[in-house]
Design a protein around this motif. Structure first.
Motif, PDB file in Angstrom:
ATOM      1  N   GLY A 349      53.240  43.051  35.892  1.00  0.00           N
ATOM      2  CA  GLY A 349      52.126  43.967  35.708  1.00  0.00           C
ATOM      3  C   GLY A 349      52.205  45.159  36.651  1.00  0.00           C
ATOM      4  N   GLU A 350      51.434  46.181  36.323  1.00  0.00           N
ATOM      5  CA  GLU A 350      51.374  47.388  37.150  1.00  0.00           C
ATOM      6  C   GLU A 350      50.284  47.196  38.193  1.00  0.00           C
ATOM      7  OE1 GLU A 350      50.794  52.235  36.633  1.00  0.00           O
ATOM      8  OE2 GLU A 350      50.634  50.888  34.898  1.00  0.00           O
ATOM      9  N   GLN A 351      50.677  46.967  39.429  1.00  0.00           N
ATOM     10  CA  GLN A 351      49.735  46.656  40.489  1.00  0.00           C
ATOM     11  C   GLN A 351      49.106  47.942  41.043  1.00  0.00           C
ATOM     12  OE1 GLN A 351      49.094  43.345  41.449  1.00  0.00           O
ATOM     13  NE2 GLN A 351      50.307  42.919  39.612  1.00  0.00           N
ATOM     14  N   LYS A 352      47.780  48.003  40.965  1.00  0.00           N
ATOM     15  CA  LYS A 352      47.036  49.134  41.498  1.00  0.00           C
ATOM     16  C   LYS A 352      45.746  48.619  42.132  1.00  0.00           C
ATOM     17  CE  LYS A 352      48.575  52.647  38.161  1.00  0.00           C
ATOM     18  NZ  LYS A 352      48.125  53.648  37.146  1.00  0.00           N
ATOM     19  N   TRP A 353      45.146  49.452  42.970  1.00  0.00           N
ATOM     20  CA  TRP A 353      43.843  49.121  43.548  1.00  0.00           C
ATOM     21  C   TRP A 353      42.759  49.446  42.529  1.00  0.00           C
ATOM     22  CZ3 TRP A 353      43.323  46.184  47.616  1.00  0.00           C
ATOM     23  CH2 TRP A 353      44.358  46.122  48.556  1.00  0.00           C
ATOM     24  N   ILE A 354      41.948  48.440  42.204  1.00  0.00           N
ATOM     25  CA  ILE A 354      40.944  48.570  41.150  1.00  0.00           C
ATOM     26  C   ILE A 354      39.575  48.293  41.755  1.00  0.00           C
ATOM     27  CG2 ILE A 354      40.234  47.773  38.866  1.00  0.00           C
ATOM     28  CD1 ILE A 354      43.081  46.550  38.612  1.00  0.00           C
ATOM     29  N   PRO A 355      38.618  49.190  41.592  1.00  0.00           N
ATOM     30  CA  PRO A 355      37.243  48.903  42.020  1.00  0.00           C
ATOM     31  C   PRO A 355      36.672  47.746  41.210  1.00  0.00           C
ATOM     32  CG  PRO A 355      37.563  51.254  41.708  1.00  0.00           C
ATOM     33  CD  PRO A 355      38.773  50.591  41.131  1.00  0.00           C
ATOM     34  N   VAL A 356      36.104  46.776  41.898  1.00  0.00           N
ATOM     35  CA  VAL A 356      35.588  45.585  41.221  1.00  0.00           C
ATOM     36  C   VAL A 356      34.433  45.956  40.286  1.00  0.00           C
ATOM     37  CG1 VAL A 356      34.502  43.329  41.574  1.00  0.00           C
ATOM     38  CG2 VAL A 356      36.313  44.116  43.126  1.00  0.00           C
ATOM     39  N   THR A 357      33.587  46.884  40.721  1.00  0.00           N
ATOM     40  CA  THR A 357      32.453  47.297  39.873  1.00  0.00           C
ATOM     41  C   THR A 357      32.937  47.921  38.572  1.00  0.00           C
ATOM     42  OG1 THR A 357      31.136  47.697  41.861  1.00  0.00           O
ATOM     43  CG2 THR A 357      30.360  48.687  39.807  1.00  0.00           C
ATOM     44  N   ASP A 358      33.965  48.768  38.640  1.00  0.00           N
ATOM     45  CA  ASP A 358      34.517  49.374  37.424  1.00  0.00           C
ATOM     46  C   ASP A 358      35.105  48.325  36.500  1.00  0.00           C
ATOM     47  OD1 ASP A 358      33.745  51.722  38.579  1.00  0.00           O
ATOM     48  OD2 ASP A 358      35.777  52.387  39.119  1.00  0.00           O
ATOM     49  N   SER A 371      30.857  42.483  17.568  1.00  0.00           N
ATOM     50  CA  SER A 371      29.749  41.995  16.739  1.00  0.00           C
ATOM     51  C   SER A 371      29.328  40.580  17.107  1.00  0.00           C
ATOM     52  CB  SER A 371      30.147  42.055  15.256  1.00  0.00           C
ATOM     53  OG  SER A 371      31.308  41.289  15.035  1.00  0.00           O
ATOM     54  N   PHE A 372      30.286  39.706  17.425  1.00  0.00           N
ATOM     55  CA  PHE A 372      29.937  38.308  17.707  1.00  0.00           C
ATOM     56  C   PHE A 372      29.256  38.160  19.065  1.00  0.00           C
ATOM     57  CE2 PHE A 372      34.150  38.858  19.542  1.00  0.00           C
ATOM     58  CZ  PHE A 372      34.048  38.235  20.767  1.00  0.00           C
ATOM     59  N   PHE A 373      29.213  39.269  19.856  1.00  0.00           N
ATOM     60  CA  PHE A 373      28.639  39.199  21.187  1.00  0.00           C
ATOM     61  C   PHE A 373      27.225  39.801  21.236  1.00  0.00           C
ATOM     62  CE2 PHE A 373      28.731  39.508  25.832  1.00  0.00           C
ATOM     63  CZ  PHE A 373      29.503  38.405  26.161  1.00  0.00           C
ATOM     64  N   GLU A 374      26.706  40.205  20.062  1.00  0.00           N
ATOM     65  CA  GLU A 374      25.419  40.912  20.030  1.00  0.00           C
ATOM     66  C   GLU A 374      24.253  40.028  20.470  1.00  0.00           C
ATOM     67  OE1 GLU A 374      25.023  42.354  16.109  1.00  0.00           O
ATOM     68  OE2 GLU A 374      26.496  43.975  16.331  1.00  0.00           O
ATOM     69  N   SER A 375      24.312  38.744  20.144  1.00  0.00           N
ATOM     70  CA  SER A 375      23.194  37.841  20.459  1.00  0.00           C
ATOM     71  C   SER A 375      23.355  37.167  21.823  1.00  0.00           C
ATOM     72  CB  SER A 375      23.081  36.773  19.368  1.00  0.00           C
ATOM     73  OG  SER A 375      24.286  36.026  19.297  1.00  0.00           O
ATOM     74  N   VAL A 376      24.320  37.582  22.613  1.00  0.00           N
ATOM     75  CA  VAL A 376      24.582  36.954  23.915  1.00  0.00           C
ATOM     76  C   VAL A 376      24.063  37.853  25.022  1.00  0.00           C
ATOM     77  CG1 VAL A 376      26.348  36.078  25.480  1.00  0.00           C
ATOM     78  CG2 VAL A 376      26.613  35.771  23.012  1.00  0.00           C
ATOM     79  N   LYS A 377      23.357  37.250  25.973  1.00  0.00           N
ATOM     80  CA  LYS A 377      22.876  37.991  27.131  1.00  0.00           C
ATOM     81  C   LYS A 377      23.898  37.870  28.247  1.00  0.00           C
ATOM     82  CE  LYS A 377      19.134  38.264  30.496  1.00  0.00           C
ATOM     83  NZ  LYS A 377      17.862  37.673  30.976  1.00  0.00           N
ATOM     84  N   LEU A 378      24.473  38.989  28.682  1.00  0.00           N
ATOM     85  CA  LEU A 378      25.488  39.020  29.727  1.00  0.00           C
ATOM     86  C   LEU A 378      24.857  39.593  30.995  1.00  0.00           C
ATOM     87  CD1 LEU A 378      28.395  38.582  30.617  1.00  0.00           C
ATOM     88  CD2 LEU A 378      28.955  40.854  29.736  1.00  0.00           C
ATOM     89  N   GLU A 379      24.929  38.819  32.075  1.00  0.00           N
ATOM     90  CA  GLU A 379      24.281  39.197  33.326  1.00  0.00           C
ATOM     91  C   GLU A 379      25.315  39.335  34.436  1.00  0.00           C
ATOM     92  OE1 GLU A 379      20.884  37.372  36.384  1.00  0.00           O
ATOM     93  OE2 GLU A 379      21.420  36.357  34.499  1.00  0.00           O
ATOM     94  N   THR A 380      25.219  40.433  35.193  1.00  0.00           N
ATOM     95  CA  THR A 380      26.070  40.647  36.375  1.00  0.00           C
ATOM     96  C   THR A 380      25.150  40.897  37.560  1.00  0.00           C
ATOM     97  OG1 THR A 380      26.227  42.999  35.845  1.00  0.00           O
ATOM     98  CG2 THR A 380      27.983  41.564  35.036  1.00  0.00           C
ATOM     99  N   PRO A 381      24.663  39.844  38.233  1.00  0.00           N
ATOM    100  CA  PRO A 381      23.580  39.994  39.217  1.00  0.00           C
ATOM    101  C   PRO A 381      23.965  40.710  40.505  1.00  0.00           C
ATOM    102  CG  PRO A 381      24.386  37.747  39.168  1.00  0.00           C
ATOM    103  CD  PRO A 381      25.068  38.447  38.052  1.00  0.00           C
ATOM    104  N   HIS A 382      25.189  40.558  40.958  1.00  0.00           N
ATOM    105  CA  HIS A 382      25.538  41.097  42.267  1.00  0.00           C
ATOM    106  C   HIS A 382      26.811  41.938  42.172  1.00  0.00           C
ATOM    107  CE1 HIS A 382      22.506  38.525  44.013  1.00  0.00           C
ATOM    108  NE2 HIS A 382      23.067  37.460  43.434  1.00  0.00           N
ATOM    109  N   PRO A 383      26.715  43.165  41.730  1.00  0.00           N
ATOM    110  CA  PRO A 383      27.914  44.005  41.709  1.00  0.00           C
ATOM    111  C   PRO A 383      28.355  44.328  43.130  1.00  0.00           C
ATOM    112  CG  PRO A 383      25.970  45.300  41.198  1.00  0.00           C
ATOM    113  CD  PRO A 383      25.517  43.875  41.250  1.00  0.00           C
ATOM    114  N   LEU A 384      29.662  44.433  43.320  1.00  0.00           N
ATOM    115  CA  LEU A 384      30.234  44.705  44.639  1.00  0.00           C
ATOM    116  C   LEU A 384      30.693  46.155  44.688  1.00  0.00           C
ATOM    117  CD1 LEU A 384      32.355  41.435  45.160  1.00  0.00           C
ATOM    118  CD2 LEU A 384      30.112  41.963  46.104  1.00  0.00           C
ATOM    119  N   ASP A 385      29.888  46.995  45.271  1.00  0.00           N
ATOM    120  CA  ASP A 385      30.250  48.401  45.401  1.00  0.00           C
ATOM    121  C   ASP A 385      31.259  48.582  46.532  1.00  0.00           C
ATOM    122  OD1 ASP A 385      28.489  49.000  43.371  1.00  0.00           O
ATOM    123  OD2 ASP A 385      26.800  49.317  44.755  1.00  0.00           O
TER     124      ASP A 385
END
Length: 499
Positions: A349-358, A371-385
């Motif tokens: 793979g191409e190794q690079k520094w990636i912001p976790v939030t991005d 479409s199959f993900f429309e009825s799913v609630k996706l939660e990200t409670p603690h983003p790491l800036d």
């Protein structure tokens, strides 16, 4: 199994080693018996010397006391005679009484068959006595170590005469702390042949009994140890012939820890081989089904358009469906190729520094667009800036999307995507409220081509999602493992190093 050529060779070899160990045991016991006999003979000789020396010391003491007593009586007799005949010139010719005429050897006599000699300080023979008149002349000769005895030391000698070994000891005669002479006591060999013969017979019986008992123990132990080994050998041949359910001994029947561990490991190996064989069968069936269905669909739709069965807008829909089926076939082939490449370590793979939030934001947006993900609630409670991780962006996104897709397939309606930092490690937990994974399937979820009982009922997927995700995690220096699963939900954890 009795007709197995390997076992036919192994059984005589086991018997050979059993007999070899038995012969080694027998040889060891014979050597020990000979050493014991030699020790008994030496010990008997030392005991004879000790007894003879004790008798010689006793006789020496008796001889010195008897000689001293006789001298005192003689002096007393002379003093009495002088008092009676003070002026008689015949006092010197006064006859001795029988008491005065006694010799020390008449008081201190050796036992029958012993020969005793008394020497003075000058080495001259004072007295000798023996009840046996057939004492050899060589025994009567003075000892070459006589000087040591006159210096106050005791000696022991073995004299070989006419094929017979005599024992002789020499002890000093002490009087008032001074050596006044030497006493030698010689004894012929005792007639203990019958006693020694009986002792050797008992020793031989003991050796024979120990040898027989030892051989019996070795034989029974070898049978006990080799029985499970022979069963394992037969089981190995059955496995080699393609039978993954061989006849194995029960681990509870094996008492030895090493053999029990061997049987357990072999049993685990056969279970593993059966699982791999089942995976291979499932793979062939899955690939055949997954490829046959779109091929059949594509063929039918193309023929319908080609023959004019469908026309216009409906024909366009047929062609669009055909295109989607072709893409699905292409995706399956690409998954197989990608998995094989990752497993072989070819893909880098191409190794690079990636912001976790991005990274989390991109995954969330792409999944919510499906479409199959429309009825799913996706939660990200603690983003790491301001936190970055080094890796291949596409591969990391694919891992997270595979985990989210699996959660939806498990019936989850709420998914939590939570990143955190633990000991210089980025940890991303994917937790859902799905129906979880069956306990029997947990050990195999990261096996390639394993789809589980519930997944086998479905028509899509080759069982490469989790194995591919784990390989992608390792390619980026991380690890993917199952943290928790139950009927209330499942948690997968992706760990990536920050360095």
């Amino acid at each position: 199994m009795s007709n197995n050529p390997q076992l036919e060779k192994a059984i005589p070899m086991l018997r050979f080693w059993t007999w070899r160990y038995a012969l080694i045991l027998l040889g060891t016991l014979v050597v020990l018996g000979l050493l014991a006999g030699f020790w008994m003979q030496m010990n008997a000789e030392q005991q004879s010397f000790q007894v003879l020396q004790a008798r010689a010391e006793q006789l020496g003491d008796s001889y010195v006391r008897a000689k001293h007593l006789i001298q005192l009586q003689r002096i007393k007799f002379v003093e009495t005679a002088i008092k009676i005949y003070p002026t008689s010139p015949a006092i010197a010719t006064v006859p001795h009484t029988p008491t005065i005429a006694m010799k020390p050897l008449e008081i201190a006599r050796p036992i029958e068959r012993d020969y005793m000699q008394i020497f003075n300080r000058d080495g001259a023979v004072l007295d000798s006595f023996s009840a046996d008149t057939t004492v050899p002349v060589d025994i009567m000769k003075p000892s070459s170590n006589q000087k040591l005895v006159l210096e106050g030391k005791s000696i022991r000698e073995k004299i070989r005469v006419n094929g017979v070994s005599w024992l002789r000891v020499g002890v000093p005669l002490w009087k008032d702390g001074t050596v006044m002479g030497a006493l030698y006591l010689s004894a012929p060999p005792t007639d203990n042949t019958a006693k020694m013969k009986e002792t050797y017979e008992i020793l031989a019986l003991v050796i024979a009994g120990i040898a027989f008992g030892g051989w019996t123990v070795i034989y029974l132990l070898s049978r006990k140890l080799t029985r499970p080994l022979r069963q394992l050998a037969g089981a190995a041949i059955q496995v080699a012939e393609g039978d993954y359910s061989p006849d194995l001994p029960s681990p509870s029947d094996v008492k030895e820890d090493e053999l029990k561990q061997l049987v357990t490991s072999f049993n685990t190996m056969t279970e593993r081989l059966k699982q791999l064989e089942q995976l291979r069968t499932d793979l062939l069936a899955g690939v055949s089904h997954e490829l046959r269905t779109p091929v059949t669909s594509i063929r039918g739709m193309v023929q319908a358009v080609q023959r004019g069965v469908v026309t216009g807008e409906k024909a366009d829909k047929f062609l669009l469906t055909t295109l989607e089926e072709a893409k699905r076939m292409q995706k399956m082939v690409e998954d197989l190729l990608e998995f094989s490449s990752l497993e072989a370590g070819v893909v880098q793979g191409e190794q690079k520094w990636i912001p976790v939030t991005d990274l989390i934001t991109e995954v969330t947006q792409q999944m919510q667009a499906m479409s199959f993900f429309e009825s799913v609630k996706l939660e990200t409670p603690h983003p790491l800036d301001h936190v970055e991780v080094r890796g291949d962006r596409g591969q990391l996104k694919q891992i997270l999307m595979n985990l989210l897709t699996n959660s939806v397939a498990a019936g989850a309606t709420h998914i939590k995507l939570e990143p955190s930092l633990k000991d210089h490690t980025l940890v991303i937990d994917v937790a859902d409220n799905g129906k979880g994974i069956k306990e029997a399937e947990v050990p195999y979820i990261f096996e390639r081509y394993y789809r589980g009982d519930s997944k086998r009922k479905k028509k899509h997927g080759l069982g490469l999602g989790l194995p591919l995700s784990r390989l992608l995690a390792k390619a980026n220096g991380g690890e993917l493992h199952l943290l928790h699963t139950s009927e209330k939900g499942t948690v997968f954890r992706l760990s990536l190093p920050m360095q």
